[in-house]
Design a protein around this motif. Structure first.
Motif, PDB file in Angstrom:
ATOM      1  N   MET A   1       0.851  -1.168   0.000  1.00 44.93           N
ATOM      2  CA  MET A   1       0.000   0.000   0.000  1.00 44.93           C
ATOM      3  C   MET A   1       0.900   1.236   0.000  1.00 44.93           C
ATOM      4  N   ALA A   2       0.602   2.135  -0.898  1.00 43.29           N
ATOM      5  CA  ALA A   2       1.430   3.327  -1.074  1.00 43.29           C
ATOM      6  C   ALA A   2       1.156   4.335   0.046  1.00 43.29           C
ATOM      7  N   PRO A   3       2.182   5.069   0.448  1.00 38.86           N
ATOM      8  CA  PRO A   3       1.981   6.082   1.495  1.00 38.86           C
ATOM      9  C   PRO A   3       0.959   7.150   1.103  1.00 38.86           C
ATOM     10  N   GLU A   4       0.885   7.468  -0.192  1.00 38.06           N
ATOM     11  CA  GLU A   4      -0.091   8.465  -0.647  1.00 38.06           C
ATOM     12  C   GLU A   4      -1.514   7.973  -0.411  1.00 38.06           C
ATOM     13  N   TYR A   5      -1.721   6.674  -0.618  1.00 39.44           N
ATOM     14  CA  TYR A   5      -3.047   6.086  -0.423  1.00 39.44           C
ATOM     15  C   TYR A   5      -3.437   6.121   1.055  1.00 39.44           C
ATOM     16  N   VAL A   6      -2.481   5.840   1.912  1.00 39.56           N
ATOM     17  CA  VAL A   6      -2.744   5.882   3.354  1.00 39.56           C
ATOM     18  C   VAL A   6      -3.065   7.307   3.791  1.00 39.56           C
ATOM     19  N   MET A   7      -2.339   8.266   3.266  1.00 40.92           N
ATOM     20  CA  MET A   7      -2.609   9.663   3.604  1.00 40.92           C
ATOM     21  C   MET A   7      -3.987  10.099   3.095  1.00 40.92           C
ATOM     22  N   THR A   8      -4.375   9.626   1.921  1.00 48.19           N
ATOM     23  CA  THR A   8      -5.693   9.947   1.386  1.00 48.19           C
ATOM     24  C   THR A   8      -6.790   9.359   2.262  1.00 48.19           C
ATOM     25  N   LEU A   9      -6.608   8.118   2.703  1.00 46.69           N
ATOM     26  CA  LEU A   9      -7.592   7.492   3.586  1.00 46.69           C
ATOM     27  C   LEU A   9      -7.693   8.240   4.908  1.00 46.69           C
ATOM     28  N   GLY A  10      -6.558   8.639   5.457  1.00 42.22           N
ATOM     29  CA  GLY A  10      -6.566   9.394   6.708  1.00 42.22           C
ATOM     30  C   GLY A  10      -7.227  10.749   6.564  1.00 42.22           C
ATOM     31  N   ARG A  11      -6.950  11.426   5.453  1.00 46.40           N
ATOM     32  CA  ARG A  11      -7.568  12.731   5.197  1.00 46.40           C
ATOM     33  C   ARG A  11      -9.073  12.596   5.052  1.00 46.40           C
ATOM     34  N   GLN A  12      -9.517  11.581   4.321  1.00 49.66           N
ATOM     35  CA  GLN A  12     -10.949  11.360   4.157  1.00 49.66           C
ATOM     36  C   GLN A  12     -11.621  11.044   5.497  1.00 49.66           C
TER      37      GLN A  12
ATOM     38  N   TYR B   1     -19.328   6.720   3.148  1.00 49.82           N
ATOM     39  CA  TYR B   1     -17.902   6.567   3.445  1.00 49.82           C
ATOM     40  C   TYR B   1     -17.562   5.100   3.727  1.00 49.82           C
ATOM     41  N   MET B   2     -18.407   4.441   4.516  1.00 45.24           N
ATOM     42  CA  MET B   2     -18.135   3.033   4.831  1.00 45.24           C
ATOM     43  C   MET B   2     -18.264   2.156   3.589  1.00 45.24           C
ATOM     44  N   ARG B   3     -19.226   2.448   2.724  1.00 43.61           N
ATOM     45  CA  ARG B   3     -19.362   1.697   1.473  1.00 43.61           C
ATOM     46  C   ARG B   3     -18.108   1.880   0.626  1.00 43.61           C
ATOM     47  N   GLN B   4     -17.584   3.094   0.582  1.00 40.90           N
ATOM     48  CA  GLN B   4     -16.369   3.363  -0.174  1.00 40.90           C
ATOM     49  C   GLN B   4     -15.190   2.591   0.427  1.00 40.90           C
ATOM     50  N   MET B   5     -15.110   2.541   1.744  1.00 41.89           N
ATOM     51  CA  MET B   5     -14.017   1.815   2.386  1.00 41.89           C
ATOM     52  C   MET B   5     -14.113   0.314   2.125  1.00 41.89           C
ATOM     53  N   PHE B   6     -15.318  -0.221   2.228  1.00 46.15           N
ATOM     54  CA  PHE B   6     -15.484  -1.673   2.019  1.00 46.15           C
ATOM     55  C   PHE B   6     -15.225  -2.069   0.575  1.00 46.15           C
ATOM     56  N   THR B   7     -15.592  -1.229  -0.372  1.00 46.60           N
ATOM     57  CA  THR B   7     -15.325  -1.565  -1.765  1.00 46.60           C
ATOM     58  C   THR B   7     -13.852  -1.391  -2.132  1.00 46.60           C
ATOM     59  N   SER B   8     -13.132  -0.579  -1.379  1.00 47.13           N
ATOM     60  CA  SER B   8     -11.720  -0.392  -1.700  1.00 47.13           C
ATOM     61  C   SER B   8     -10.808  -1.370  -0.950  1.00 47.13           C
ATOM     62  N   ILE B   9     -11.388  -2.261  -0.164  1.00 45.37           N
ATOM     63  CA  ILE B   9     -10.563  -3.247   0.559  1.00 45.37           C
ATOM     64  C   ILE B   9      -9.822  -4.137  -0.434  1.00 45.37           C
ATOM     65  N   ALA B  10     -10.483  -4.518  -1.522  1.00 44.91           N
ATOM     66  CA  ALA B  10      -9.833  -5.372  -2.516  1.00 44.91           C
ATOM     67  C   ALA B  10      -8.623  -4.701  -3.139  1.00 44.91           C
ATOM     68  N   THR B  11      -8.698  -3.401  -3.375  1.00 44.38           N
ATOM     69  CA  THR B  11      -7.562  -2.709  -3.980  1.00 44.38           C
ATOM     70  C   THR B  11      -6.459  -2.456  -2.961  1.00 44.38           C
ATOM     71  N   MET B  12      -6.810  -2.410  -1.676  1.00 45.62           N
ATOM     72  CA  MET B  12      -5.786  -2.202  -0.641  1.00 45.62           C
ATOM     73  C   MET B  12      -4.882  -3.412  -0.509  1.00 45.62           C
ATOM     74  N   ALA B  13      -5.427  -4.593  -0.680  1.00 43.32           N
ATOM     75  CA  ALA B  13      -4.651  -5.812  -0.474  1.00 43.32           C
ATOM     76  C   ALA B  13      -3.651  -6.044  -1.600  1.00 43.32           C
ATOM     77  N   SER B  14      -3.962  -5.562  -2.792  1.00 40.65           N
ATOM     78  CA  SER B  14      -3.044  -5.834  -3.914  1.00 40.65           C
ATOM     79  C   SER B  14      -1.966  -4.802  -4.050  1.00 40.65           C
TER      80      SER B  14
END
Length: 89
Positions: free
Chosen positions: A1-12, A76-89
């Protein structure tokens, strides 16, 4: 998982938290300010005087803004649950 993605999740997460807390905090702030002005004008020094108006104001705000708040949180939770698949790869 890229640091930019983690920062985006934290900001959201912070943005959603602020959006959900803002109506309740603003109503509490305004009611507290009005009660304080009333107490200063009448020289009533009772610290528990603002409790009931704040409680009623927050309850009313939850009734009015509750559906919007639930909608924002579920989106927001729907967005998080749908992005779980992309987080793992």
């Amino acid at each position: 998982m890229a640091p930019e993605y983690v920062m985006t999740l934290g900001r959201q997460a912070v943005e959603v938290t602020l959006m959900l807390a803002a109506p309740l905090l603003l109503v509490s702030l305004v009611i507290g300010l009005l009660v304080s002005i009333f107490q200063a004008a009448t020289q009533i020094n009772e610290s528990t005087l603002s409790f009931i108006p704040k409680l009623v104001g927050i309850f009313t705000t939850l009734i009015i803004a509750g559906p919007w708040m639930i909608g924002v949180l579920t989106d927001y939770m729907r967005q998080m649950f749908t992005s779980i698949a992309t987080m793992a790869s």
